[in-house]
Design a protein around this motif. Structure first.
Motif, PDB file in Angstrom:
ATOM      1  N   ALA A 108     -43.214  -1.688 -22.398  1.00  0.00           N
ATOM      2  CA  ALA A 108     -43.918  -0.616 -23.108  1.00  0.00           C
ATOM      3  C   ALA A 108     -43.066   0.650 -23.177  1.00  0.00           C
ATOM      4  O   ALA A 108     -43.044   1.348 -24.203  1.00  0.00           O
ATOM      5  N   ILE A 109     -42.367   0.954 -22.085  1.00  0.00           N
ATOM      6  CA  ILE A 109     -41.498   2.141 -22.080  1.00  0.00           C
ATOM      7  C   ILE A 109     -40.341   1.946 -23.066  1.00  0.00           C
ATOM      8  O   ILE A 109     -39.963   2.868 -23.793  1.00  0.00           O
ATOM      9  N   HIS A 110     -39.784   0.746 -23.094  1.00  0.00           N
ATOM     10  CA  HIS A 110     -38.744   0.447 -24.076  1.00  0.00           C
ATOM     11  C   HIS A 110     -39.274   0.635 -25.497  1.00  0.00           C
ATOM     12  O   HIS A 110     -38.576   1.156 -26.385  1.00  0.00           O
ATOM     13  N   TRP A 111     -40.514   0.227 -25.745  1.00  0.00           N
ATOM     14  CA  TRP A 111     -41.097   0.342 -27.078  1.00  0.00           C
ATOM     15  C   TRP A 111     -41.156   1.799 -27.508  1.00  0.00           C
ATOM     16  O   TRP A 111     -40.879   2.132 -28.671  1.00  0.00           O
ATOM     17  N   VAL A 112     -41.513   2.668 -26.576  1.00  0.00           N
ATOM     18  CA  VAL A 112     -41.552   4.099 -26.883  1.00  0.00           C
ATOM     19  C   VAL A 112     -40.162   4.595 -27.256  1.00  0.00           C
ATOM     20  O   VAL A 112     -39.969   5.286 -28.272  1.00  0.00           O
ATOM     21  N   LYS A 113     -39.173   4.228 -26.454  1.00  0.00           N
ATOM     22  CA  LYS A 113     -37.810   4.726 -26.698  1.00  0.00           C
ATOM     23  C   LYS A 113     -37.231   4.175 -27.994  1.00  0.00           C
ATOM     24  O   LYS A 113     -36.555   4.895 -28.746  1.00  0.00           O
ATOM     25  N   TRP A 114     -37.487   2.923 -28.288  1.00  0.00           N
ATOM     26  CA  TRP A 114     -36.883   2.291 -29.459  1.00  0.00           C
ATOM     27  C   TRP A 114     -37.624   2.576 -30.761  1.00  0.00           C
ATOM     28  O   TRP A 114     -37.045   2.472 -31.848  1.00  0.00           O
ATOM     29  N   ASN A 115     -38.905   2.946 -30.671  1.00  0.00           N
ATOM     30  CA  ASN A 115     -39.698   3.102 -31.878  1.00  0.00           C
ATOM     31  C   ASN A 115     -40.272   4.501 -32.095  1.00  0.00           C
ATOM     32  O   ASN A 115     -40.621   4.830 -33.227  1.00  0.00           O
ATOM     33  N   LEU A 116     -40.386   5.294 -31.022  1.00  0.00           N
ATOM     34  CA  LEU A 116     -41.050   6.588 -31.163  1.00  0.00           C
ATOM     35  C   LEU A 116     -40.155   7.772 -30.832  1.00  0.00           C
ATOM     36  O   LEU A 116     -40.075   8.722 -31.595  1.00  0.00           O
TER      37      LEU A 116
END
Length: 304
Positions: A108-116
Protein backbone atom coordinates in the motif's frame (compact mmCIF):
# COMPACT_ATOMS: atom_id res chain seq x y z
CA UNK A 1 2.17 22.92 3.44
CA UNK A 2 4.68 23.97 6.10
CA UNK A 3 3.42 23.52 9.61
CA UNK A 4 -0.08 22.52 8.48
CA UNK A 5 -1.99 20.04 10.62
CA UNK A 6 -4.85 19.71 8.11
CA UNK A 7 -4.96 16.25 6.49
CA UNK A 8 -4.92 16.29 2.72
CA UNK A 9 -7.21 13.75 1.11
CA UNK A 10 -6.29 12.11 -2.18
CA UNK A 11 -9.30 10.19 -3.51
CA UNK A 12 -8.36 7.47 -5.96
CA UNK A 13 -10.95 6.32 -8.54
CA UNK A 14 -11.12 2.54 -8.63
CA UNK A 15 -11.52 0.88 -12.00
CA UNK A 16 -14.98 -0.58 -12.48
CA UNK A 17 -13.53 -3.97 -13.35
CA UNK A 18 -11.92 -4.17 -9.93
CA UNK A 19 -15.17 -3.45 -8.08
CA UNK A 20 -17.34 -5.80 -10.09
CA UNK A 21 -19.50 -2.98 -11.59
CA UNK A 22 -20.69 -3.60 -15.15
CA UNK A 23 -21.44 -1.04 -17.84
CA UNK A 24 -25.03 -0.58 -18.93
CA UNK A 25 -26.26 -3.43 -21.07
CA UNK A 26 -23.50 -5.80 -20.01
CA UNK A 27 -25.99 -8.00 -18.18
CA UNK A 28 -27.81 -8.72 -21.45
CA UNK A 29 -24.69 -10.05 -23.20
CA UNK A 30 -23.68 -13.71 -22.87
CA UNK A 31 -20.32 -14.45 -21.29
CA UNK A 32 -17.64 -14.66 -23.96
CA UNK A 33 -16.01 -17.70 -22.42
CA UNK A 34 -19.15 -19.74 -21.74
CA UNK A 35 -20.27 -22.51 -24.10
CA UNK A 36 -23.94 -23.34 -24.20
CA UNK A 37 -26.91 -23.73 -26.55
CA UNK A 38 -27.82 -26.23 -29.24
CA UNK A 39 -24.73 -25.58 -31.35
CA UNK A 40 -22.27 -25.85 -28.46
CA UNK A 41 -20.26 -28.73 -27.09
CA UNK A 42 -22.47 -31.71 -26.32
CA UNK A 43 -24.59 -31.49 -29.47
CA UNK A 44 -23.53 -33.16 -32.71
CA UNK A 45 -25.80 -30.87 -34.73
CA UNK A 46 -27.82 -31.80 -37.81
CA UNK A 47 -24.92 -31.23 -40.23
CA UNK A 48 -22.58 -33.61 -38.36
CA UNK A 49 -24.80 -36.71 -38.37
CA UNK A 50 -22.74 -39.80 -38.97
CA UNK A 51 -19.48 -37.94 -38.39
CA UNK A 52 -17.24 -40.34 -36.37
CA UNK A 53 -15.46 -37.36 -34.80
CA UNK A 54 -18.69 -35.80 -33.55
CA UNK A 55 -19.25 -35.86 -29.79
CA UNK A 56 -21.99 -38.09 -28.45
CA UNK A 57 -25.16 -36.05 -28.10
CA UNK A 58 -25.70 -37.58 -24.66
CA UNK A 59 -22.51 -35.91 -23.34
CA UNK A 60 -23.56 -33.00 -21.11
CA UNK A 61 -22.65 -29.47 -22.17
CA UNK A 62 -19.52 -27.97 -20.57
CA UNK A 63 -19.48 -24.40 -19.29
CA UNK A 64 -16.12 -22.68 -18.82
CA UNK A 65 -16.39 -20.07 -16.13
CA UNK A 66 -14.17 -16.99 -15.98
CA UNK A 67 -11.98 -16.19 -12.98
CA UNK A 68 -13.65 -13.67 -10.69
CA UNK A 69 -11.82 -10.40 -10.15
CA UNK A 70 -10.29 -10.16 -6.66
CA UNK A 71 -12.30 -8.09 -4.22
CA UNK A 72 -10.82 -4.72 -3.32
CA UNK A 73 -11.16 -2.51 -0.27
CA UNK A 74 -10.19 1.12 0.15
CA UNK A 75 -7.79 1.81 3.02
CA UNK A 76 -6.87 5.29 4.21
CA UNK A 77 -3.21 5.70 5.04
CA UNK A 78 -2.67 8.65 7.37
CA UNK A 79 1.08 9.28 7.18
CA UNK A 80 3.13 11.62 9.33
CA UNK A 81 5.14 13.58 6.78
CA UNK A 82 8.21 15.72 7.27
CA UNK A 83 9.99 17.43 4.40
CA UNK A 84 13.03 19.17 5.93
CA UNK A 85 13.42 21.58 3.00
CA UNK A 86 9.82 22.82 3.44
CA UNK A 87 8.42 21.97 6.88
CA UNK A 88 9.18 23.52 10.23
CA UNK A 89 7.16 20.77 11.92
CA UNK A 90 5.81 17.38 10.81
CA UNK A 91 2.27 17.26 9.42
CA UNK A 92 -0.24 14.56 8.47
CA UNK A 93 -1.37 13.62 4.99
CA UNK A 94 -4.08 11.08 4.13
CA UNK A 95 -4.13 8.88 1.03
CA UNK A 96 -6.89 6.50 -0.08
CA UNK A 97 -5.46 3.28 -1.48
CA UNK A 98 -7.30 0.34 -3.13
CA UNK A 99 -6.06 -2.92 -1.59
CA UNK A 100 -6.68 -6.60 -2.20
CA UNK A 101 -7.03 -9.42 0.31
CA UNK A 102 -3.38 -10.46 0.39
CA UNK A 103 -1.76 -7.02 0.18
CA UNK A 104 0.87 -6.13 2.75
CA UNK A 105 1.15 -2.68 4.24
CA UNK A 106 4.37 -2.20 2.28
CA UNK A 107 2.41 -2.79 -0.95
CA UNK A 108 0.00 0.00 0.00
CA UNK A 109 2.86 2.39 0.79
CA UNK A 110 4.46 1.56 -2.55
CA UNK A 111 1.13 2.31 -4.24
CA UNK A 112 1.11 5.78 -2.72
CA UNK A 113 4.67 6.49 -3.84
CA UNK A 114 4.24 5.12 -7.35
CA UNK A 115 0.79 6.53 -8.08
CA UNK A 116 0.13 9.54 -5.84
CA UNK A 117 3.16 11.20 -4.31
CA UNK A 118 6.66 10.35 -5.42
CA UNK A 119 8.14 12.49 -2.65
CA UNK A 120 7.04 10.02 0.06
CA UNK A 121 10.23 8.64 1.61
CA UNK A 122 10.72 5.39 3.51
CA UNK A 123 13.19 2.53 3.79
CA UNK A 124 12.72 -0.98 2.44
CA UNK A 125 14.93 -3.63 0.91
CA UNK A 126 14.13 -7.37 0.87
CA UNK A 127 10.38 -6.95 1.60
CA UNK A 128 10.32 -10.36 3.30
CA UNK A 129 11.00 -9.60 6.96
CA UNK A 130 14.70 -10.45 6.81
CA UNK A 131 16.54 -7.14 6.34
CA UNK A 132 14.59 -5.14 8.94
CA UNK A 133 14.70 -1.94 6.87
CA UNK A 134 11.01 -1.00 6.94
CA UNK A 135 10.36 -0.75 10.70
CA UNK A 136 7.79 1.95 11.48
CA UNK A 137 5.01 2.76 13.92
CA UNK A 138 1.76 1.27 12.65
CA UNK A 139 -1.27 2.45 14.62
CA UNK A 140 1.07 3.29 17.49
CA UNK A 141 2.93 -0.06 17.52
CA UNK A 142 6.35 -0.85 16.01
CA UNK A 143 5.98 -3.25 13.09
CA UNK A 144 7.70 -4.24 9.86
CA UNK A 145 5.54 -2.96 7.00
CA UNK A 146 6.35 -6.04 4.91
CA UNK A 147 5.01 -8.43 7.57
CA UNK A 148 1.61 -6.79 8.15
CA UNK A 149 -1.46 -7.44 5.99
CA UNK A 150 -3.72 -4.48 5.29
CA UNK A 151 -6.80 -6.62 5.95
CA UNK A 152 -5.72 -6.88 9.60
CA UNK A 153 -5.38 -3.13 10.15
CA UNK A 154 -8.85 -1.64 9.69
CA UNK A 155 -10.04 1.04 7.29
CA UNK A 156 -7.63 3.75 8.52
CA UNK A 157 -3.96 3.17 9.29
CA UNK A 158 -1.69 5.66 11.05
CA UNK A 159 1.96 5.52 9.97
CA UNK A 160 4.79 7.28 11.81
CA UNK A 161 8.58 6.94 11.98
CA UNK A 162 9.92 4.90 14.89
CA UNK A 163 10.41 6.96 18.06
CA UNK A 164 13.59 7.93 19.86
CA UNK A 165 15.75 8.56 16.78
CA UNK A 166 16.06 11.82 14.80
CA UNK A 167 13.69 12.01 11.83
CA UNK A 168 15.49 12.79 8.56
CA UNK A 169 12.49 12.77 6.20
CA UNK A 170 8.99 11.30 6.40
CA UNK A 171 9.37 7.72 7.72
CA UNK A 172 13.18 7.69 7.58
CA UNK A 173 15.15 8.15 10.81
CA UNK A 174 18.87 8.54 11.51
CA UNK A 175 20.01 5.06 12.59
CA UNK A 176 23.53 6.10 13.58
CA UNK A 177 22.84 6.43 17.36
CA UNK A 178 21.33 2.93 17.26
CA UNK A 179 24.33 1.41 15.48
CA UNK A 180 26.76 3.30 17.70
CA UNK A 181 25.28 1.53 20.75
CA UNK A 182 25.37 -1.76 18.85
CA UNK A 183 29.06 -1.39 17.98
CA UNK A 184 29.97 -0.43 21.53
CA UNK A 185 29.16 -3.92 22.92
CA UNK A 186 31.69 -5.51 20.51
CA UNK A 187 29.19 -7.74 18.66
CA UNK A 188 31.66 -10.21 17.19
CA UNK A 189 33.49 -13.33 18.30
CA UNK A 190 36.54 -12.62 20.45
CA UNK A 191 38.71 -15.76 20.43
CA UNK A 192 41.27 -16.77 23.01
CA UNK A 193 44.93 -15.74 22.79
CA UNK A 194 46.02 -19.05 21.31
CA UNK A 195 45.01 -19.91 17.80
CA UNK A 196 43.45 -23.40 17.74
CA UNK A 197 44.94 -26.15 15.62
CA UNK A 198 41.47 -27.34 14.57
CA UNK A 199 37.99 -25.87 14.24
CA UNK A 200 36.22 -24.60 17.36
CA UNK A 201 33.63 -27.22 18.17
CA UNK A 202 30.37 -26.49 19.95
CA UNK A 203 27.72 -28.88 21.20
CA UNK A 204 24.05 -28.52 20.34
CA UNK A 205 23.37 -27.75 24.00
CA UNK A 206 25.93 -24.94 24.04
CA UNK A 207 24.46 -23.50 20.87
CA UNK A 208 20.94 -23.63 22.30
CA UNK A 209 22.07 -21.37 25.16
CA UNK A 210 22.17 -18.31 22.90
CA UNK A 211 20.22 -19.49 19.86
CA UNK A 212 17.30 -17.10 20.39
CA UNK A 213 19.41 -13.94 20.27
CA UNK A 214 21.10 -14.93 17.00
CA UNK A 215 17.84 -14.09 15.20
CA UNK A 216 18.20 -10.31 15.62
CA UNK A 217 17.98 -8.43 12.28
CA UNK A 218 18.84 -4.96 13.71
CA UNK A 219 15.53 -3.41 12.69
CA UNK A 220 15.50 -1.26 15.88
CA UNK A 221 11.85 -2.11 16.54
CA UNK A 222 12.66 -3.26 20.08
CA UNK A 223 14.93 -0.36 21.02
CA UNK A 224 12.58 2.32 19.70
CA UNK A 225 9.60 0.79 21.51
CA UNK A 226 11.36 1.23 24.87
CA UNK A 227 10.04 4.17 26.96
CA UNK A 228 13.43 4.46 28.69
CA UNK A 229 15.13 4.93 25.31
CA UNK A 230 12.61 7.62 24.33
CA UNK A 231 13.64 9.76 27.30
CA UNK A 232 17.32 8.78 27.55
CA UNK A 233 19.14 8.30 24.28
CA UNK A 234 22.35 7.43 26.16
CA UNK A 235 20.76 4.11 27.16
CA UNK A 236 22.26 1.21 25.20
CA UNK A 237 18.80 -0.10 24.36
CA UNK A 238 17.44 -3.64 24.04
CA UNK A 239 18.99 -4.46 20.65
CA UNK A 240 22.56 -3.74 21.80
CA UNK A 241 22.06 -5.87 24.93
CA UNK A 242 20.55 -8.71 22.89
CA UNK A 243 23.58 -8.74 20.61
CA UNK A 244 25.93 -8.67 23.60
CA UNK A 245 23.99 -11.64 25.02
CA UNK A 246 24.54 -13.55 21.77
CA UNK A 247 28.33 -13.50 22.35
CA UNK A 248 28.49 -13.45 26.15
CA UNK A 249 26.89 -16.89 26.25
CA UNK A 250 28.76 -18.30 23.25
CA UNK A 251 31.08 -21.05 24.55
CA UNK A 252 33.66 -20.22 21.85
CA UNK A 253 33.96 -16.56 22.89
CA UNK A 254 36.49 -15.13 25.36
CA UNK A 255 35.16 -11.57 25.60
CA UNK A 256 32.24 -12.12 27.98
CA UNK A 257 33.80 -10.32 30.95
CA UNK A 258 34.66 -7.32 28.82
CA UNK A 259 31.12 -7.00 27.49
CA UNK A 260 29.64 -7.37 30.97
CA UNK A 261 31.75 -4.47 32.19
CA UNK A 262 30.60 -2.35 29.25
CA UNK A 263 26.97 -3.02 30.20
CA UNK A 264 27.53 -2.66 33.96
CA UNK A 265 26.85 1.09 33.93
CA UNK A 266 23.89 3.32 34.68
CA UNK A 267 23.13 3.43 30.94
CA UNK A 268 23.55 -0.33 30.57
CA UNK A 269 21.30 -3.21 31.60
CA UNK A 270 20.30 -1.56 34.88
CA UNK A 271 18.24 1.06 33.03
CA UNK A 272 15.81 -1.63 31.85
CA UNK A 273 12.41 -1.32 33.59
CA UNK A 274 11.05 -4.65 32.31
CA UNK A 275 8.01 -3.24 30.51
CA UNK A 276 8.16 -6.01 27.82
CA UNK A 277 7.55 -3.47 25.02
CA UNK A 278 10.70 -4.75 23.33
CA UNK A 279 9.57 -8.38 23.39
CA UNK A 280 6.16 -7.47 21.98
CA UNK A 281 7.70 -5.36 19.20
CA UNK A 282 10.30 -7.88 17.98
CA UNK A 283 9.24 -9.18 14.53
CA UNK A 284 11.48 -12.24 14.97
CA UNK A 285 9.89 -13.39 18.20
CA UNK A 286 13.04 -12.97 20.32
CA UNK A 287 12.44 -12.99 24.07
CA UNK A 288 14.24 -9.68 24.48
CA UNK A 289 13.33 -8.99 28.11
CA UNK A 290 14.42 -12.49 29.11
CA UNK A 291 17.81 -11.96 27.43
CA UNK A 292 18.31 -8.68 29.32
CA UNK A 293 17.51 -10.37 32.64
CA UNK A 294 20.01 -13.15 31.86
CA UNK A 295 22.73 -10.56 31.32
CA UNK A 296 21.81 -8.96 34.65
CA UNK A 297 22.14 -12.34 36.41
CA UNK A 298 25.47 -12.94 34.71
CA UNK A 299 26.67 -9.62 36.12
CA UNK A 300 25.50 -10.47 39.63
CA UNK A 301 26.76 -14.06 39.80
CA UNK A 302 29.53 -13.88 37.17
CA UNK A 303 28.36 -17.16 35.70
CA UNK A 304 27.71 -17.44 31.99
Amino acid sequence: MAGSDTPRQHDIPVDASATGDQPAGAADEPAANSVSGDEGVGSAGPDRAGDPTAQDARTPAVTVRGTAAPSTRDVRLKIRRFLPEQDAEPHWETYTVPTEQGDRLLDAIHWVKWNLDGSLTFRRSCAHGVCGSDAMRVNGVNRLACKVLTKDLGDEVLLEPIKGLPVLKDLVVDMEPFFEAYRSVRPFLIPGPHEPTKERLQSARDRERFDDTTKCILCAACTTSCPVYWSDDAYFGPAAIVNAHRFIFDSRDEGGEERLEILNTKEGVWRCRTTFNCTDACPRGIEVTKAIQEVKRALIFRRF
